[in-house]
Enzyme design. Structure first.
Site, short mmCIF file in Angstrom:
data_model
loop_
_atom_site.label_atom_id
_atom_site.label_comp_id
_atom_site.label_asym_id
_atom_site.label_seq_id
_atom_site.Cartn_x
_atom_site.Cartn_y
_atom_site.Cartn_z
N GLU A 121 -51.29 43.06 35.73
CA GLU A 121 -51.85 45.03 35.58
C GLU A 121 -51.16 45.89 35.47
OE1 GLU A 121 -55.39 44.98 33.27
OE2 GLU A 121 -56.13 45.62 35.29
N GLY B 226 -59.71 50.18 38.16
CA GLY B 226 -60.64 49.11 37.90
C GLY B 226 -60.15 48.01 38.93
N ARG B 227 -58.55 47.24 38.83
CA ARG B 227 -58.68 46.45 40.19
C ARG B 227 -58.00 46.93 41.78
NH1 ARG B 227 -55.36 48.46 36.27
NH2 ARG B 227 -53.04 49.05 36.65
N LYS C 30 -66.69 50.20 34.94
CA LYS C 30 -66.31 52.00 35.48
C LYS C 30 -66.14 52.69 33.91
CE LYS C 30 -62.14 54.28 36.32
NZ LYS C 30 -60.63 54.84 36.57
N LYS D 287 -57.72 44.45 22.27
CA LYS D 287 -59.46 45.20 21.89
C LYS D 287 -60.16 46.01 21.40
CE LYS D 287 -59.98 46.49 27.60
NZ LYS D 287 -60.05 47.29 28.47
N HIS E 188 -50.70 18.66 45.41
CA HIS E 188 -50.65 18.01 44.59
C HIS E 188 -51.32 17.85 42.76
CE1 HIS E 188 -51.62 15.13 48.07
NE2 HIS E 188 -52.21 16.60 48.08
N GLU F 187 -67.58 43.03 26.34
CA GLU F 187 -68.11 42.10 27.40
C GLU F 187 -69.26 41.63 28.28
OE1 GLU F 187 -65.40 42.39 27.92
OE2 GLU F 187 -63.72 41.17 26.74
O1 F6P Z 1 -59.30 45.36 29.89
C1 F6P Z 1 -58.57 45.96 31.28
C2 F6P Z 1 -59.82 46.50 32.34
O2 F6P Z 1 -59.54 47.49 31.54
C3 F6P Z 1 -59.08 46.00 33.59
O3 F6P Z 1 -58.75 47.75 33.87
C4 F6P Z 1 -60.72 46.77 33.87
O4 F6P Z 1 -61.04 46.12 35.68
C5 F6P Z 1 -61.65 45.62 32.82
O5 F6P Z 1 -60.76 45.55 32.03
C6 F6P Z 1 -62.64 46.08 32.86
O6 F6P Z 1 -62.47 47.51 33.35
P1 F6P Z 1 -64.31 48.61 32.75
O7 F6P Z 1 -64.99 47.94 34.88
O8 F6P Z 1 -63.75 49.70 33.02
O9 F6P Z 1 -65.85 47.71 32.28
#
Ligand code: F6P
Length: 528
Positions: free
Chosen positions: A357, A271-272, A209, A499, A388, A215
């Site tokens: 979150e 995002g979620r 987003k 972060k 289990h 990452e």
């Molecule tokens: O670090 C949390 C977060 O901002 C989430 O809310 C989000 O889904 C995820 O990182 C990934 O963010 P992006 O879609 O901006 O890469």
């Protein structure tokens, strides 16, 4: 809407506290004895999901006061504000638009969002048409070969929803290209996926987003290098092997992505909650347009139910109210979610982000510290494997952990014997949690206290519509819980500090003010 909302100051809350004291002496099993119609009265079916909530430590009086709490919290006004696209995510000054992503143009118009209908439909059409072009081989790689593999790079909400749906509906079944997900930037995950793939037949889908998440950026860089090496591409991100899904279109352009291969979605989609947007592009390409649209239709059916059903027959309201009840009055810091069936194995992971979150917050909407418990820890696993492992604690431990048990009645992959086995286990667990076993002939270590609540959710079948409805059910559960607790479910400022510190550490901004432990650990960072 009244902004500073303190649920504990309501009369309903005080009455609920009284109910909780009275019920401490009661057993769920006795509530059944007192009301032969309880199972029938405390169950309902909506959009292919049957909910039995009768094995909860609640009475009509408790439910009435939970709904009174919802009224005191002005749930109806908040719900309308959600669907009307008002800026209810106040700390970020944004509307919350995930329901708009699956609404019809007529729904949007009725909610005063007619101006959004065109742009949203255009965004949806752009990514769905592109997904079909990938499926049918119209969109091809530089050698002219159609794509066989899609590598979806994204993390958190940019990965979990699509992965859940892919594993539930597509993996091993869908006819289209194969879909692979890589979230972690550990340097192992992506190479492990790429090792088996042919660059000429691979499309990399970079989903972020913000388009700033390190990452995803690191993995995109690695994937670009792999494509450059494999195909001799000078600008891999500009090639047809790369596509971006983002709400920050200008950042993707600046990184060389071709504008026609950037799929956008609105800032107001968290995002979620973003599965329904272009974040589902790779899913739509691998699964097909019709199943993806059916997923949206299922979510839309749940939206309608959530808007229209009275509180006492409203699935998200019931589940959220029960969550608040146990969390606030029974100290249930943890809730377990256990889907029975491997195809739903990602549901707990998705719900962990969605719920924790969203509702893991320590201040009210107007910034005052809360003095009541907010979001629960979501514990999860797949049944029967979870039986289990951690179920021992649920049955005999000292923690009070309510459970959502989720089953599928019809499932095409398994034979009848296996389906019956899974569902029988689910039903047995709900019964065992409630009834326990206090046979005096048993030694203490074999006795089970019981009186542990559960909800049973049964999907008629694992189809796009029912899965869409299930995911939307939990989204609205989160929203209702947030309203009852007076918090903003739609921001996530708590993830920012870590972060920022990681960025500073990597940039070598060593600070004298850092504690000795951090400095000593830093000395162990590879590369000096
Ligand atoms: O670090 C949390 C977060 O901002 C989430 O809310 C989000 O889904 C995820 O990182 C990934 O963010 P992006 O879609 O901006 O890469």
């Amino acid at each position: 809407m009244e902004r500073p909302f303190d649920p504990t100051a309501t009369a309903a809350w005080q009455r609920l506290a009284g109910h909780a004291r009275a019920l401490a002496e009661r057993r769920i099993a006795d509530l059944f004895a007192a009301d032969p119609a309880r199972a029938e009265r405390y169950s309902l079916e909506v959009a292919g999901i049957f909910l039995d909530y009768s094995k909860n430590l609640v009475t009509d009086g408790v439910l009435a006061d939970l709904f009174a709490l919802a009224e005191a919290a002005q749930l109806d006004a908040w719900r309308q504000a959600l669907f009307r696209g008002e800026p209810i995510n106040e700390s970020e000054g944004r509307a919350v638009l995930h329901p708009a992503l699956r609404a019809t143009a007529a729904d949007l118009e009725a909610d005063g969002l007619a101006a959004l209908a065109g742009p949203l439909a255009a965004q949806r059409e752009a990514f769905l048409a592109a997904a079909e072009a990938v499926r049918t081989g119209t969109w091809r790689g530089v050698t002219g070969a159609p794509f066989r593999d899609l590598v979806h790079l994204g993390i958190g909400g940019s990965e979990l929803g699509p992965k859940l749906v892919w594993e539930a509906l597509g993996e091993g079944r869908a006819q289209g290209p194969r879909l692979h997900f890589v979230a972690n930037a550990d340097g192992e995950a992506l190479p492990a996926v790429l090792a088996g793939l042919d660059p000429a037949r691979t499309l990399v889908v970079v989903v972020s987003k913000s388009f700033t998440t390190p990452e995803t950026a690191l993995n995109a860089e690695l994937a670009a290098r792999w494509l450059a090496d494999g195909l001799g591409l000078r600008e891999p991100t500009a090639s047809p092997h790369f596509t971006a899904v983002t709400a920050a279109d200008e950042r993707a352009r600046a990184q060389g992505y071709a504008p026609e291969r950037i799929f956008a979605f609105p800032e107001g989609v968290g995002g979620r909650f973003s599965l329904w947007s272009a974040v589902g592009f790779s899913l739509a390409a691998a699964l097909g347009r019709a199943p993806f649209e059916a997923l949206l239709a299922g979510a839309r059916a749940m939206d309608r139910h959530f808007r229209e059903a009275p509180l006492g027959r409203n699935l998200p309201v019931l589940l959220a109210s029960l969550g608040v009840w146990y969390n606030a009055f029974f100290g249930a810091a943890v809730r377990a979610v256990v889907p029975y069936g491997e195809r739903l194995r990602r549901l707990p992971e998705h719900l962990q982000q969605l719920e924790m979150e969203s509702n893991g917050k320590g201040v009210t909407r107007d910034g005052r510290p809360v003095h009541w418990p907010t979001g629960q820890v979501v514990l999860g696993g797949v049944g029967t494997a979870a039986q289990h492992s951690f179920f021992q604690l649920l049955h005999q431990g000292t923690r009070f952990v309510p459970v959502d048990l989720i089953g599928v009645v019809e499932s095409s992959g398994a034979d009848l014997r296996q389906r019956r086995f899974l569902l029988a286990n689910l039903i047995a667990q709900a019964r065992a949690l409630m009834s326990g076993d206090s046979d005096p002939a048993l030694p203490p270590h074999r006795r089970q206290p019981g009186n542990r609540p559960s909800n049973v959710l049964l999907l008629t079948r694992l189809a796009p519509e029912t899965l869409g409805a299930l995911i939307a059910l939990y989204e609205h559960r989160v929203f209702v819980e947030g309203v009852l607790l007076g918090i903003n479910s739609f921001d996530q400022w708590g993830v920012e500090l870590g972060k920022r510190l990681a960025r500073q550490l990597l940039a070598g901004e060593e600070s004298e003010s850092w504690d000795p432990s951090t400095r000593a650990l830093l000395a162990r960072l590879p590369g000096g």
